[in-house]
Design a protein around this motif. Sequence first.
Motif, PDB file in Angstrom:
ATOM      1  N   ARG A   1       4.694   4.566   6.637  1.00 52.20           N
ATOM      2  CA  ARG A   1       6.163   4.593   6.649  1.00 52.20           C
ATOM      3  C   ARG A   1       6.809   3.322   7.168  1.00 52.20           C
ATOM      4  O   ARG A   1       7.956   3.034   6.880  1.00 52.20           O
ATOM      5  CB  ARG A   1       6.645   5.771   7.502  1.00 52.20           C
ATOM      6  CG  ARG A   1       6.559   7.031   6.700  1.00 52.20           C
ATOM      7  CD  ARG A   1       7.236   8.185   7.358  1.00 52.20           C
ATOM      8  NE  ARG A   1       6.922   9.368   6.562  1.00 52.20           N
ATOM      9  CZ  ARG A   1       6.968  10.596   6.994  1.00 52.20           C
ATOM     10  NH1 ARG A   1       7.316  10.850   8.226  1.00 52.20           N
ATOM     11  NH2 ARG A   1       6.658  11.589   6.207  1.00 52.20           N
ATOM     12  N   HIS A   2       6.085   2.575   7.979  1.00 48.79           N
ATOM     13  CA  HIS A   2       6.671   1.358   8.571  1.00 48.79           C
ATOM     14  C   HIS A   2       6.566   0.159   7.629  1.00 48.79           C
ATOM     15  O   HIS A   2       7.154  -0.881   7.886  1.00 48.79           O
ATOM     16  CB  HIS A   2       5.946   1.026   9.876  1.00 48.79           C
ATOM     17  CG  HIS A   2       4.490   0.731   9.671  1.00 48.79           C
ATOM     18  ND1 HIS A   2       3.590   1.702   9.306  1.00 48.79           N
ATOM     19  CD2 HIS A   2       3.791  -0.427   9.719  1.00 48.79           C
ATOM     20  CE1 HIS A   2       2.387   1.156   9.172  1.00 48.79           C
ATOM     21  NE2 HIS A   2       2.490  -0.136   9.406  1.00 48.79           N
ATOM     22  N   ILE A   3       5.824   0.330   6.542  1.00 52.63           N
ATOM     23  CA  ILE A   3       5.549  -0.821   5.666  1.00 52.63           C
ATOM     24  C   ILE A   3       6.697  -1.058   4.682  1.00 52.63           C
ATOM     25  O   ILE A   3       7.231  -0.122   4.098  1.00 52.63           O
ATOM     26  CB  ILE A   3       4.223  -0.585   4.905  1.00 52.63           C
ATOM     27  CG1 ILE A   3       3.080  -0.459   5.906  1.00 52.63           C
ATOM     28  CG2 ILE A   3       3.957  -1.703   3.903  1.00 52.63           C
ATOM     29  CD1 ILE A   3       1.783   0.021   5.297  1.00 52.63           C
TER      30      ILE A   3
ATOM     31  N   ILE B   1      10.168   8.160  -0.335  1.00 52.58           N
ATOM     32  CA  ILE B   1      11.102   8.198   0.805  1.00 52.58           C
ATOM     33  C   ILE B   1      10.269   7.994   2.071  1.00 52.58           C
ATOM     34  O   ILE B   1       9.350   8.757   2.347  1.00 52.58           O
ATOM     35  CB  ILE B   1      11.826   9.570   0.895  1.00 52.58           C
ATOM     36  CG1 ILE B   1      12.739   9.799  -0.304  1.00 52.58           C
ATOM     37  CG2 ILE B   1      12.581   9.700   2.209  1.00 52.58           C
ATOM     38  CD1 ILE B   1      14.168   9.381  -0.127  1.00 52.58           C
ATOM     39  N   ARG B   2      10.622   6.943   2.828  1.00 53.31           N
ATOM     40  CA  ARG B   2       9.844   6.660   4.039  1.00 53.31           C
ATOM     41  C   ARG B   2      10.394   7.355   5.282  1.00 53.31           C
ATOM     42  O   ARG B   2       9.694   7.505   6.267  1.00 53.31           O
ATOM     43  CB  ARG B   2       9.799   5.149   4.278  1.00 53.31           C
ATOM     44  CG  ARG B   2       8.913   4.441   3.292  1.00 53.31           C
ATOM     45  CD  ARG B   2       9.027   2.952   3.421  1.00 53.31           C
ATOM     46  NE  ARG B   2      10.359   2.497   3.055  1.00 53.31           N
ATOM     47  CZ  ARG B   2      10.846   1.297   3.306  1.00 53.31           C
ATOM     48  NH1 ARG B   2      10.129   0.434   3.967  1.00 53.31           N
ATOM     49  NH2 ARG B   2      12.053   0.964   2.905  1.00 53.31           N
ATOM     50  N   GLY B   3      11.641   7.776   5.237  1.00 54.69           N
ATOM     51  CA  GLY B   3      12.222   8.434   6.406  1.00 54.69           C
ATOM     52  C   GLY B   3      13.683   8.714   6.148  1.00 54.69           C
ATOM     53  O   GLY B   3      14.229   8.332   5.100  1.00 54.69           O
TER      54      GLY B   3
ATOM     55  N   VAL C   1       0.846  -1.212   0.000  1.00 52.60           N
ATOM     56  CA  VAL C   1       0.000   0.000   0.000  1.00 52.60           C
ATOM     57  C   VAL C   1       0.877   1.257   0.000  1.00 52.60           C
ATOM     58  O   VAL C   1       0.438   2.319  -0.436  1.00 52.60           O
ATOM     59  CB  VAL C   1      -0.996   0.039   1.190  1.00 52.60           C
ATOM     60  CG1 VAL C   1      -2.057  -1.029   1.066  1.00 52.60           C
ATOM     61  CG2 VAL C   1      -0.288  -0.038   2.522  1.00 52.60           C
ATOM     62  N   GLY C   2       2.118   1.118   0.496  1.00 55.29           N
ATOM     63  CA  GLY C   2       3.051   2.251   0.447  1.00 55.29           C
ATOM     64  C   GLY C   2       3.419   2.585  -0.988  1.00 55.29           C
ATOM     65  O   GLY C   2       3.416   3.748  -1.403  1.00 55.29           O
ATOM     66  N   HIS C   3       3.712   1.553  -1.772  1.00 55.68           N
ATOM     67  CA  HIS C   3       4.008   1.765  -3.195  1.00 55.68           C
ATOM     68  C   HIS C   3       2.780   2.346  -3.901  1.00 55.68           C
ATOM     69  O   HIS C   3       2.889   3.236  -4.751  1.00 55.68           O
ATOM     70  CB  HIS C   3       4.374   0.437  -3.876  1.00 55.68           C
ATOM     71  CG  HIS C   3       5.673  -0.164  -3.428  1.00 55.68           C
ATOM     72  ND1 HIS C   3       5.794  -1.464  -3.015  1.00 55.68           N
ATOM     73  CD2 HIS C   3       6.926   0.362  -3.350  1.00 55.68           C
ATOM     74  CE1 HIS C   3       7.057  -1.734  -2.707  1.00 55.68           C
ATOM     75  NE2 HIS C   3       7.768  -0.628  -2.895  1.00 55.68           N
ATOM     76  N   SER C   4       1.601   1.824  -3.554  1.00 53.80           N
ATOM     77  CA  SER C   4       0.372   2.276  -4.207  1.00 53.80           C
ATOM     78  C   SER C   4       0.126   3.761  -3.931  1.00 53.80           C
ATOM     79  O   SER C   4      -0.289   4.516  -4.825  1.00 53.80           O
ATOM     80  CB  SER C   4      -0.801   1.428  -3.695  1.00 53.80           C
ATOM     81  OG  SER C   4      -1.958   1.778  -4.363  1.00 53.80           O
ATOM     82  N   ASP C   5       0.406   4.183  -2.700  1.00 56.79           N
ATOM     83  CA  ASP C   5       0.266   5.603  -2.330  1.00 56.79           C
ATOM     84  C   ASP C   5       1.159   6.481  -3.218  1.00 56.79           C
ATOM     85  O   ASP C   5       0.708   7.471  -3.796  1.00 56.79           O
ATOM     86  CB  ASP C   5       0.644   5.742  -0.834  1.00 56.79           C
ATOM     87  CG  ASP C   5       0.900   7.173  -0.402  1.00 56.79           C
ATOM     88  OD1 ASP C   5       0.072   8.046  -0.723  1.00 56.79           O
ATOM     89  OD2 ASP C   5       1.928   7.418   0.268  1.00 56.79           O
ATOM     90  N   ILE C   6       2.422   6.074  -3.352  1.00 52.86           N
ATOM     91  CA  ILE C   6       3.358   6.860  -4.181  1.00 52.86           C
ATOM     92  C   ILE C   6       2.886   6.854  -5.640  1.00 52.86           C
ATOM     93  O   ILE C   6       2.874   7.887  -6.325  1.00 52.86           O
ATOM     94  CB  ILE C   6       4.801   6.287  -4.087  1.00 52.86           C
ATOM     95  CG1 ILE C   6       5.313   6.306  -2.640  1.00 52.86           C
ATOM     96  CG2 ILE C   6       5.754   7.043  -5.027  1.00 52.86           C
ATOM     97  CD1 ILE C   6       5.540   7.665  -2.024  1.00 52.86           C
ATOM     98  N   MET C   7       2.469   5.686  -6.128  1.00 49.82           N
ATOM     99  CA  MET C   7       2.014   5.578  -7.522  1.00 49.82           C
ATOM    100  C   MET C   7       0.817   6.510  -7.786  1.00 49.82           C
ATOM    101  O   MET C   7       0.812   7.246  -8.795  1.00 49.82           O
ATOM    102  CB  MET C   7       1.607   4.125  -7.816  1.00 49.82           C
ATOM    103  CG  MET C   7       0.973   3.930  -9.177  1.00 49.82           C
ATOM    104  SD  MET C   7       0.579   2.197  -9.493  1.00 49.82           S
ATOM    105  CE  MET C   7      -0.905   2.002  -8.501  1.00 49.82           C
TER     106      MET C   7
END
Length: 163
Positions: free
Chosen positions: A126-128, A91-93, A15-21
């Motif tokens: 960010r933790h994913i 970038i997650r952090g 879902v982290g990749h999906s958010d960026i996409m």
Amino acid sequence: MKKAVYPGSFDPFTVGHSDIMCRAAKLFDTLYVTVLVNAGKKPTFDFLQRKAMIEAVVSELKLTNVIVETSDGLLVDYVKKVGACCVVRGIRGAFETESEFILDQANKHLDSSFETVYLASEPAKRHISSSMVREIGSYNGNLQGLVPDTIKTMIAERLNNNE
Ligand code: COA
């Protein structure tokens, strides 16, 4: 016509990749989400599985300007081939900036004609990571909220069969 490439190993897509996409798709006329080889990683999901999973998410989200592809070559060559003006990375952090800047420098060393733009991950995501998904899935743990619902079963089945 502004084209960008969102590259990754996406092993698997989260879902982290999906958010960026989704956010990148709003910034460019065409966004290529491209599964590439990370020489430092041995993938769990093969190229075609990863492509099929991302296509399923793109279709579910009705992202009409997103094209999903695979490439086993250098990112710079792929960017040139599709005529993109930039690369997008999430970038997650702070922990991720150093490795991202090194990747950018390596790409610039090969071809300085395009830029990399960085989108900050949504705080709740960010933790994913893909390795977290692989680990939880391999113990048959709950992947809800970590991967897009559309591909959750596909990922869980593959990770269970991997044991
Ligand atoms: N949300 C959640 N997780 C994210 C994320 C986000 N927004 N952004 C990155 N990640 C995580 C992934 O889950 C993955 O986690 P993991 O390490 O636990 O598996 C990790 O960050 C990075 O994965 P991802 O972004 O999918 O791909 P990558 O960093 O492995 O991608 C390539 C690197 C493929 C772009 C790079 O190796 C490449 O360009 N390869 C082609 C060859 C080349 O040109 N090399 C460059 C010259 S050295």
